[in-house]
Design a protein around this motif. Structure first.
Motif, short mmCIF file in Angstrom:
data_model
loop_
_atom_site.label_atom_id
_atom_site.label_comp_id
_atom_site.label_asym_id
_atom_site.label_seq_id
_atom_site.Cartn_x
_atom_site.Cartn_y
_atom_site.Cartn_z
N ALA A 105 68.47 16.93 -11.92
CA ALA A 105 68.70 18.35 -11.62
C ALA A 105 69.44 19.08 -12.73
N ASN A 106 70.19 18.37 -13.58
CA ASN A 106 70.93 19.01 -14.66
C ASN A 106 70.14 19.05 -15.97
N ASN A 107 68.95 18.47 -15.98
CA ASN A 107 68.13 18.50 -17.18
C ASN A 107 67.54 19.90 -17.37
N LYS A 108 67.67 20.45 -18.57
CA LYS A 108 67.22 21.81 -18.84
C LYS A 108 65.70 21.95 -18.68
N ILE A 109 64.97 20.89 -18.99
CA ILE A 109 63.51 20.94 -18.81
C ILE A 109 63.17 21.07 -17.33
N VAL A 110 63.90 20.32 -16.50
CA VAL A 110 63.70 20.37 -15.06
C VAL A 110 64.03 21.77 -14.53
N GLN A 111 65.17 22.31 -14.97
CA GLN A 111 65.58 23.62 -14.48
C GLN A 111 64.59 24.70 -14.88
N LYS A 112 64.01 24.58 -16.06
CA LYS A 112 62.98 25.55 -16.48
C LYS A 112 61.75 25.42 -15.60
N ALA A 113 61.36 24.19 -15.29
CA ALA A 113 60.19 23.96 -14.44
C ALA A 113 60.41 24.52 -13.04
#
Length: 459
Positions: free
Chosen positions: A313-321
């Motif tokens: 959940a803290n991964n920037k790629i995940v947050q962008k998705a």
């Protein structure tokens, strides 16, 4: 328990200003191979008089018949535990693939017991400050039980305005743990909205609660009774403590040294018990599994599983998705401890516990046209099933089906009883400690709920 005129006016004010909706369909997620085999939408809805509070949500359509299946608003407990926690670790269609996960972007896999196989579910990060939800002013982070419930109700109404095709679906509100406080408050707001003529009219049918905190005193006090029934305390110690403390094990007893002595003995017998799941080891900082493979624990601990969720959940790629707005949060946490303290504490800096019990709310619903499902894991000591059974009995609703076992594949999976009164119906079930069993049973209950007549709006 009718709302005051002031409360109704405040609700009307929430809907008087136009709301800006922000959502996107998510077809792929980091960690999951290929396209998602279900429809996922994420987004924000502004609540509050100036929409200064932006509540983030995950909406997953039913994999069966989204046009007619129930719509379930799910409130994760805490307060302040993210909807993503319920999605990954409880009833959602995805979970962590621990065997194939690393520290960067953990792998995801499908959950075969997901409730989304038979229901449309909205997971919302509430109250503000939970998960990816945020506020545009510092004062807006200050909230309490009743205000948070009003915001959640406002969220639901605004979400349905943005998704009018789901207005006719049977509506249920559900949650677990601390949501035993917030769910009845939201349900009460829905009834008040229907009685006040607020549009759109919600097709309210009932609510669901799991191991719900319902009465701050009784639920905590009944841990003694539960511990005794489970064999943690001897007959002599239980009887001595009950007598010396006069049945009150929470409030301080400075006048009774004997009570204090007995409570110390009880504490020695239970301090190593994992209250969330009495068969599992107690989690501590030294035992947590680090994602880089160092400091491996001596024994497995459930909290180890949550670390992969933090990493994802803290991964920037995940947050962008997911469509998370940049710069709105500093760090995603599963349960935001800065909003709360333990249930027995009345106030923290940001969250005020202004509702001590919701039993009277449940009692007021017994004259509604509603279906209720309450379930309790029988190995949960945080909100013990003996306390839940006590307040359900206090509703004084007639028993329709007597206490009996229920089964999964010819094995007893728990016990259940059904109450009914006119158009009100409450099903209560205990669930053995197996999480798989719980998911099967509750999912079947969701199926049964959708097969009832939907002619009457919950009044």
């Amino acid at each position: 328990m009718a709302s005051s005129t002031l409360e109704i006016l405040s609700l009307l004010l929430m809907f008087s200003a136009p709301t800006l909706f922000s959502h996107a369909v998510v077809e792929t997620l980091p960690g999951f191979p290929g396209k998602l085999p279900f429809k996922l939408q994420t987004g924000y809805i502004g609540v509050g008089e100036s929409q200064e509070i932006q509540l983030f949500y995950y909406f997953i359509e039913s994999e069966k018949s989204p046009e007619t299946d129930p719509l379930l608003l799910w409130l994760t407990g805490g307060p302040s535990c993210s909807g993503l926690s319920a999605l990954f670790y409880e009833i959602g269609p995805l979970t962590i693939n621990y065997a194939n996960s690393t520290g960067d972007i953990p792998a995801l896999k499908l959950n075969p017991y997901a409730w989304t196989k038979v229901a449309n579910i909205i997971f919302v990060d509430q109250p503000v400050g939970t998960g990816y939800s945020y506020a545009q002013t510092s004062d807006a982070y200050k909230t309490n039980d009743t205000l948070s419930a009003q915001h959640t109700y406002s969220f639901l109404v605004q979400w349905l305005l943005d998704h009018p095709t789901f207005l006719s679906n049977p509506l249920y509100v559900g949650g677990d743990s601390y949501s035993g406080i917030t769910v009845p408050l939201v349900v009460r707001n829905i009834y008040d909205g229907l009685e006040s003529g607020i549009e759109p009219r919600l097709n309210m049918k009932g609510y669901i609660e799991g191991n719900p905190l319902t009465d701050r005193f009784s639920d905590l006090n009944n841990r003694m009774e539960y511990g005794y029934r489970m064999g943690f305390l001897s007959d002599n110690l239980y009887k001595s403590t009950k007598e010396s403390c006069n049945g009150n094990y929470i409030n301080e007893h400075p006048q009774s040294s004997r009570c204090q002595y007995d409570l110390q003995r009880v504490s020695k017998c239970t301090e190593k018990i994992n209250m969330a799941q009495i068969l599992e080891p107690v989690c501590n900082e030294e035992s947590l599994l680090s994602l880089n493979g160092e400091n491996l624990p001596q024994q497995w601990c459930r909290d180890d599983n949550y670390l992969f969720g933090y990493s994802w959940a803290n991964n920037k790629i995940v947050q962008k998705a997911l469509g998370v707005r940049e710069g709105t949060i500093t760090e995603w946490v599963r349960c935001n401890q800065t909003l709360r303290g333990p249930p027995e504490v009345e106030r923290t800096e940001a969250y005020v516990y202004n509702v001590k019990t919701t039993v009277d709310y449940h009692r007021s619903f017994t004259n509604k046209s509603c279906r209720v499902l309450i379930y309790s894991g029988d190995h949960d000591m945080i909100v013990p099933h003996v306390s839940t059974e006590e307040w359900i009995e206090s509703l004084k609703v007639a028993v329709e089906d007597e206490w009996r076992p229920w089964f999964v594949e010819d094995q007893i999976a728990g016990y259940t009883i059904k109450y009914s009164q006119n158009e009100y119906e409450l099903t209560y079930a205990t669930v053995k400690h197996s999480f798989v069993v719980k998911h099967i049973y509750i999912r079947e209950q969701v199926i049964q709920h959708q097969n009832i007549s939907h002619n009457n709006v919950c009044r």
